[in-house]
Enzyme design. Structure first.
Site, PDB file in Angstrom:
ATOM      1  N   GLU A   1      -7.295   2.968  -7.060  1.00 39.46           N
ATOM      2  CA  GLU A   1      -8.266   2.732  -6.006  1.00 39.46           C
ATOM      3  C   GLU A   1      -9.683   2.741  -6.573  1.00 39.46           C
ATOM      4  O   GLU A   1      -9.921   3.141  -7.717  1.00 39.46           O
ATOM      5  CB  GLU A   1      -8.096   3.787  -4.910  1.00 39.46           C
ATOM      6  CG  GLU A   1      -8.979   3.629  -3.690  1.00 39.46           C
ATOM      7  CD  GLU A   1      -8.825   2.291  -2.967  1.00 39.46           C
ATOM      8  OE1 GLU A   1      -9.271   1.273  -3.547  1.00 39.46           O
ATOM      9  OE2 GLU A   1      -8.293   2.269  -1.841  1.00 39.46           O
TER      10      GLU A   1
ATOM     11  N   SER B   1      -1.117   9.799   2.917  1.00 38.35           N
ATOM     12  CA  SER B   1      -1.385  10.866   1.947  1.00 38.35           C
ATOM     13  C   SER B   1      -2.018  12.059   2.639  1.00 38.35           C
ATOM     14  O   SER B   1      -2.475  11.981   3.778  1.00 38.35           O
ATOM     15  CB  SER B   1      -2.315  10.364   0.833  1.00 38.35           C
ATOM     16  OG  SER B   1      -3.645  10.309   1.293  1.00 38.35           O
TER      17      SER B   1
ATOM     18  N   ARG C   1       0.847  -1.195   0.000  1.00 39.53           N
ATOM     19  CA  ARG C   1       0.000   0.000   0.000  1.00 39.53           C
ATOM     20  C   ARG C   1       0.885   1.249   0.000  1.00 39.53           C
ATOM     21  O   ARG C   1       2.003   1.229   0.514  1.00 39.53           O
ATOM     22  CB  ARG C   1      -0.910   0.009   1.231  1.00 39.53           C
ATOM     23  CG  ARG C   1      -1.898   1.191   1.249  1.00 39.53           C
ATOM     24  CD  ARG C   1      -2.834   1.090   2.450  1.00 39.53           C
ATOM     25  NE  ARG C   1      -3.793   2.192   2.471  1.00 39.53           N
ATOM     26  CZ  ARG C   1      -3.620   3.320   3.165  1.00 39.53           C
ATOM     27  NH1 ARG C   1      -2.515   3.489   3.875  1.00 39.53           N
ATOM     28  NH2 ARG C   1      -4.533   4.266   3.143  1.00 39.53           N
ATOM     29  N   HIS C   2       0.372   2.320  -0.563  1.00 36.29           N
ATOM     30  CA  HIS C   2       1.097   3.600  -0.566  1.00 36.29           C
ATOM     31  C   HIS C   2       1.262   4.135   0.855  1.00 36.29           C
ATOM     32  O   HIS C   2       0.607   3.688   1.809  1.00 36.29           O
ATOM     33  CB  HIS C   2       0.335   4.623  -1.419  1.00 36.29           C
ATOM     34  CG  HIS C   2      -1.052   4.892  -0.923  1.00 36.29           C
ATOM     35  ND1 HIS C   2      -1.324   5.740   0.134  1.00 36.29           N
ATOM     36  CD2 HIS C   2      -2.256   4.417  -1.327  1.00 36.29           C
ATOM     37  CE1 HIS C   2      -2.621   5.790   0.359  1.00 36.29           C
ATOM     38  NE2 HIS C   2      -3.212   4.976  -0.518  1.00 36.29           N
ATOM     39  N   GLY C   3       2.107   5.151   1.021  1.00 34.57           N
ATOM     40  CA  GLY C   3       2.296   5.801   2.310  1.00 34.57           C
ATOM     41  C   GLY C   3       1.180   6.772   2.637  1.00 34.57           C
ATOM     42  O   GLY C   3       0.234   6.960   1.859  1.00 34.57           O
TER      43      GLY C   3
END
Length: 200
Positions: free
Chosen positions: A82, A11, A7-9
């Site tokens: 997403e 935001s 998963r992205h960091g």
């Protein structure tokens, strides 16, 4: 093959408490630190050969940290974005509760408020996972940088779960899910590994 599903960091949307989805927010300073720590962990422990990433900014920036650390190029795939939350994207949660109330018992092939349906969301996951697996060699280790909702869909696709199943998989900021795939079995080695972010 091994898949590292990441998963992205953190935001900017996380701090604003808004519905993110397709709203294209960047990483926060903390999110960049998380992504850098993730990249260091992956580079120190895995010999990845490919990176696939969502085209949304928060995922692109997270994947770029991994690319910079490993020297591996990124393949961007819109299917890894997403959930398309339509009119809700970027709106404060209080506004959404008032203006766009949840529609219960919505058929899985129907959608409201300009969103995509559950079937469409799942189909994107199926397409992305199929592409990645078809382009991979048996001994490769591949990183996928995406979003919490899409990671859930990838899990469901991997294990042939029903579209409307009620199983959910938690994913922290830069949480890593490590899967092992062979011709005989599909196995989760680690789920939501996030020790690299401790103290950040």
């Amino acid at each position: 093959m091994k898949l590292l599903v990441i998963r992205h960091g953190e935001s900017e949307a996380d701090l604003l408490d808004v519905h993110e989805g397709r709203a294209d927010f960047a990483l926060t300073e903390r999110g960049h630190r998380q992504a850098e720590a993730m990249a260091n962990y992956v580079a120190d422990n895995y010999n990845i050969s490919k990176i696939y990433a969502s085209t949304l900014t928060r995922a692109k920036q997270t994947a770029q940290h991994l690319s910079d650390k490993t020297g591996i190029s990124i393949f961007f795939d819109e299917n890894l974005m997403e959930f398309n939350n339509g009119l809700l994207a970027g709106l404060p949660r209080a506004v959404v509760r008032e203006k766009y109330p949840e529609v219960l018992d919505l058929p899985i092939d129907k959608a409201v408020y300009g969103q995509e349906s559950q079937v469409e969301f799942r189909q994107r996951a199926e397409n992305a996972l199929s592409r990645i697996m078809n382009e991979a060699e048996n001994d490769e280790t591949i990183a996928i940088v995406s979003h919490g909702g899409m990671i859930n869909q990838l899990y469901r696709s991997l294990f042939d779960m029903p579209v409307d199943c009620k199983f959910f998989f938690n994913t922290a900021d830069t949480g890593i899910h490590i899967w092992s795939l062979t011709d005989r079995e599909r196995r989760v080695i680690k789920a939501n590994y996030d020790e690299h972010t401790k103290g950040i």
